[in-house]
Write a protein that holds these residues in place. Structure first.
Motif, PDB file in Angstrom:
ATOM      1  N   PRO A  43       0.808  -1.230   0.000  1.00 34.00           N
ATOM      2  CA  PRO A  43       0.000   0.000   0.000  1.00 34.00           C
ATOM      3  C   PRO A  43       0.835   1.270   0.000  1.00 34.00           C
ATOM      4  O   PRO A  43       0.512   2.232  -0.719  1.00 34.00           O
ATOM      5  CB  PRO A  43      -0.829  -0.133   1.291  1.00 34.00           C
ATOM      6  CG  PRO A  43      -0.910  -1.609   1.544  1.00 34.00           C
ATOM      7  CD  PRO A  43       0.414  -2.151   1.089  1.00 34.00           C
ATOM      8  N   GLY A  44       1.913   1.301   0.787  1.00 33.94           N
ATOM      9  CA  GLY A  44       2.739   2.504   0.838  1.00 33.94           C
ATOM     10  C   GLY A  44       3.389   2.818  -0.497  1.00 33.94           C
ATOM     11  O   GLY A  44       3.441   3.986  -0.928  1.00 33.94           O
ATOM     12  N   THR A  45       3.892   1.800  -1.156  1.00 32.35           N
ATOM     13  CA  THR A  45       4.521   1.992  -2.461  1.00 32.35           C
ATOM     14  C   THR A  45       3.507   2.495  -3.477  1.00 32.35           C
ATOM     15  O   THR A  45       3.800   3.378  -4.290  1.00 32.35           O
ATOM     16  CB  THR A  45       5.144   0.668  -2.948  1.00 32.35           C
ATOM     17  OG1 THR A  45       6.147   0.260  -2.015  1.00 32.35           O
ATOM     18  CG2 THR A  45       5.758   0.814  -4.324  1.00 32.35           C
ATOM     19  N   LEU A  46       2.307   1.949  -3.452  1.00 31.01           N
ATOM     20  CA  LEU A  46       1.277   2.383  -4.387  1.00 31.01           C
ATOM     21  C   LEU A  46       0.792   3.798  -4.082  1.00 31.01           C
ATOM     22  O   LEU A  46       0.497   4.562  -5.009  1.00 31.01           O
ATOM     23  CB  LEU A  46       0.115   1.394  -4.356  1.00 31.01           C
ATOM     24  CG  LEU A  46       0.454   0.038  -4.980  1.00 31.01           C
ATOM     25  CD1 LEU A  46      -0.492  -1.048  -4.497  1.00 31.01           C
ATOM     26  CD2 LEU A  46       0.413   0.127  -6.508  1.00 31.01           C
ATOM     27  N   ALA A  47       0.744   4.168  -2.810  1.00 29.47           N
ATOM     28  CA  ALA A  47       0.379   5.549  -2.463  1.00 29.47           C
ATOM     29  C   ALA A  47       1.423   6.527  -2.990  1.00 29.47           C
ATOM     30  O   ALA A  47       1.083   7.605  -3.507  1.00 29.47           O
ATOM     31  CB  ALA A  47       0.226   5.681  -0.950  1.00 29.47           C
ATOM     32  N   ARG A  48       2.705   6.157  -2.880  1.00 27.67           N
ATOM     33  CA  ARG A  48       3.764   7.017  -3.422  1.00 27.67           C
ATOM     34  C   ARG A  48       3.687   7.082  -4.943  1.00 27.67           C
ATOM     35  O   ARG A  48       3.939   8.129  -5.547  1.00 27.67           O
ATOM     36  CB  ARG A  48       5.137   6.521  -2.966  1.00 27.67           C
ATOM     37  CG  ARG A  48       5.414   6.781  -1.490  1.00 27.67           C
ATOM     38  CD  ARG A  48       6.858   6.503  -1.131  1.00 27.67           C
ATOM     39  NE  ARG A  48       7.190   5.087  -1.236  1.00 27.67           N
ATOM     40  CZ  ARG A  48       6.986   4.191  -0.274  1.00 27.67           C
ATOM     41  NH1 ARG A  48       6.425   4.572   0.871  1.00 27.67           N
ATOM     42  NH2 ARG A  48       7.319   2.928  -0.427  1.00 27.67           N
ATOM     43  N   ALA A  49       3.318   5.958  -5.569  1.00 23.86           N
ATOM     44  CA  ALA A  49       3.163   5.968  -7.022  1.00 23.86           C
ATOM     45  C   ALA A  49       2.039   6.909  -7.443  1.00 23.86           C
ATOM     46  O   ALA A  49       2.132   7.569  -8.486  1.00 23.86           O
ATOM     47  CB  ALA A  49       2.894   4.552  -7.514  1.00 23.86           C
ATOM     48  N   CYS A  50       0.987   6.987  -6.649  1.00 25.75           N
ATOM     49  CA  CYS A  50      -0.095   7.932  -6.933  1.00 25.75           C
ATOM     50  C   CYS A  50       0.423   9.361  -6.892  1.00 25.75           C
ATOM     51  O   CYS A  50       0.098  10.187  -7.767  1.00 25.75           O
ATOM     52  CB  CYS A  50      -1.239   7.753  -5.942  1.00 25.75           C
ATOM     53  SG  CYS A  50      -2.244   6.268  -6.192  1.00 25.75           S
TER      54      CYS A  50
END
Length: 332
Positions: A43-50
């Motif tokens: 989730p953290g990696t995907l939030a940063r990707a956003c």
């Protein structure tokens, strides 16, 4: 309690050091997204990707696929694999990234096998990172075959004009030549036929088989493989009622397929089959694994480490993979 609804497509976010997370969030925010999606990853990696891509999605951690992908503006993420650090060494090969990407695929397979996901769609992994993590497989196709116990499997690469099924995939050209046998050739033709049978109507799909040697061997002048391996497999397939033909010279058979003479081409080795599919552009292609107990599609490009973290990676190929998965796995 979430009301019953359509099963989501399970999407693995790929190697966290590559462009997988970025193209995943961009595809999920695209208004052309064809079906509800559950992302398996960090989730953290995907939030940063956003944030990196300027994608207006809120990441929500979930515990399962039920009801996922049905809230506008929300990206439902099922955590899997080892925890990732807040700062990733983007664009680098790492064992930790390989282990994480493998864990995402394994979890996606479990959901698909249990019927909790409509299909599996995968973002790219890095072969070297998998190797460093101790994963003894060169790519998705081989991993999926092991995790599902599929004894028969093949890779089909497709775009809107061409479908190509490979007899050999991730191995050196020298060993690929040694791996060509009549039975392997015949089984690949069968898998191509089975994959396209339901979509080809009553006549069945027309399968062209590419020759190995120049001019399909020129009747033995340029090698015996076309005469001794490919031609007998084609005859055996025809005896089973499969509309197979060949071996055809590889320098023209793909053009003939693009013009509509054939529904698919069986190619002998990796580059012979993939160059014609990828030439129009990576964004148009999709990778489909045949022989699995569920539908699996993927992008037809790699992790693009040089673009990781820039927010500029094109998500069109992943969107195409999602579209093909939706078409191949209708929700009943």
């Amino acid at each position: 309690m979430t009301a019953p609804g359509p099963r989501p497509l399970a999407v693995t976010m790929g190697d966290p050091h590559g462009i997988g997370p970025e193209i995943t969030v961009r595809a999920c925010a695209d208004p052309r997204l064809p079906a509800p999606v559950l992302v398996i990853g960090d989730p953290g990696t995907l939030a940063r990707a956003c944030r990196t891509t300027g994608t207006p999605l809120r990441v929500r951690t979930v515990t399962g696929p039920e009801g996922a992908g049905r809230t506008p503006g929300v990206l439902d993420v099922l955590p899997a694999g080892p925890a990732l650090p807040a700062r990733l060494a983007l664009g680098t090969v790492a064992a930790s990234a390989g282990a994480a990407s493998y864990a995402y695929v394994r979890h996606g397979v479990e959901l698909a096998l249990a019927g909790r996901a409509r299909a599996l769609v995968t973002a790219p992994v890095n072969k070297e990172a998998l190797h460093l993590a101790g994963i003894p497989h060169p790519g998705h196709t081989e991993i999926l075959a092991e995790l599902t116990g599929a004894r028969r499997h093949a890779m089909m690469m497709a775009n809107d004009e061409l479908r190509v099924v490979l007899v050999t995939v991730h191995q050196s050209l020298r060993t690929a030549l040694d791996a060509l046998t009549v039975e392997r050739e015949l089984d690949t033709i069968r898998l191509a036929h089975e994959a396209l049978r339901d979509r080809a109507g009553d006549t069945g799909p027309r399968i062209a088989v590419a020759g190995l040697n120049p001019h399909a061997g020129e009747n033995g002048l340029f090698g015996r493989e076309d005469l001794d391996v490919i031609a007998p497999a084609v005859r055996a397939a025809r005896a089973e009622g499969i509309d197979a033909s060949g071996p055809w010279p590889a320098d023209t058979v793909f053009l003939r397929a693009r013009r509509g003479e054939f529904d698919a081409v069986v190619a002998q080795y990796h580059d012979q089959g993939l160059i014609p599919v990828k030439y129009p552009g990576l964004e148009h292609g999709v990778n489909i694994t045949l022989g699995l107990p569920f539908v699996r599609t993927s992008v037809d490009h790699g992790t693009a480490f040089d673009l990781a973290g820039t927010g500029t990676a094109d998500h069109t190929s992943l969107l195409t993979a999602l579209r093909h998965a939706t078409a191949l796995a209708p929700e009943r």
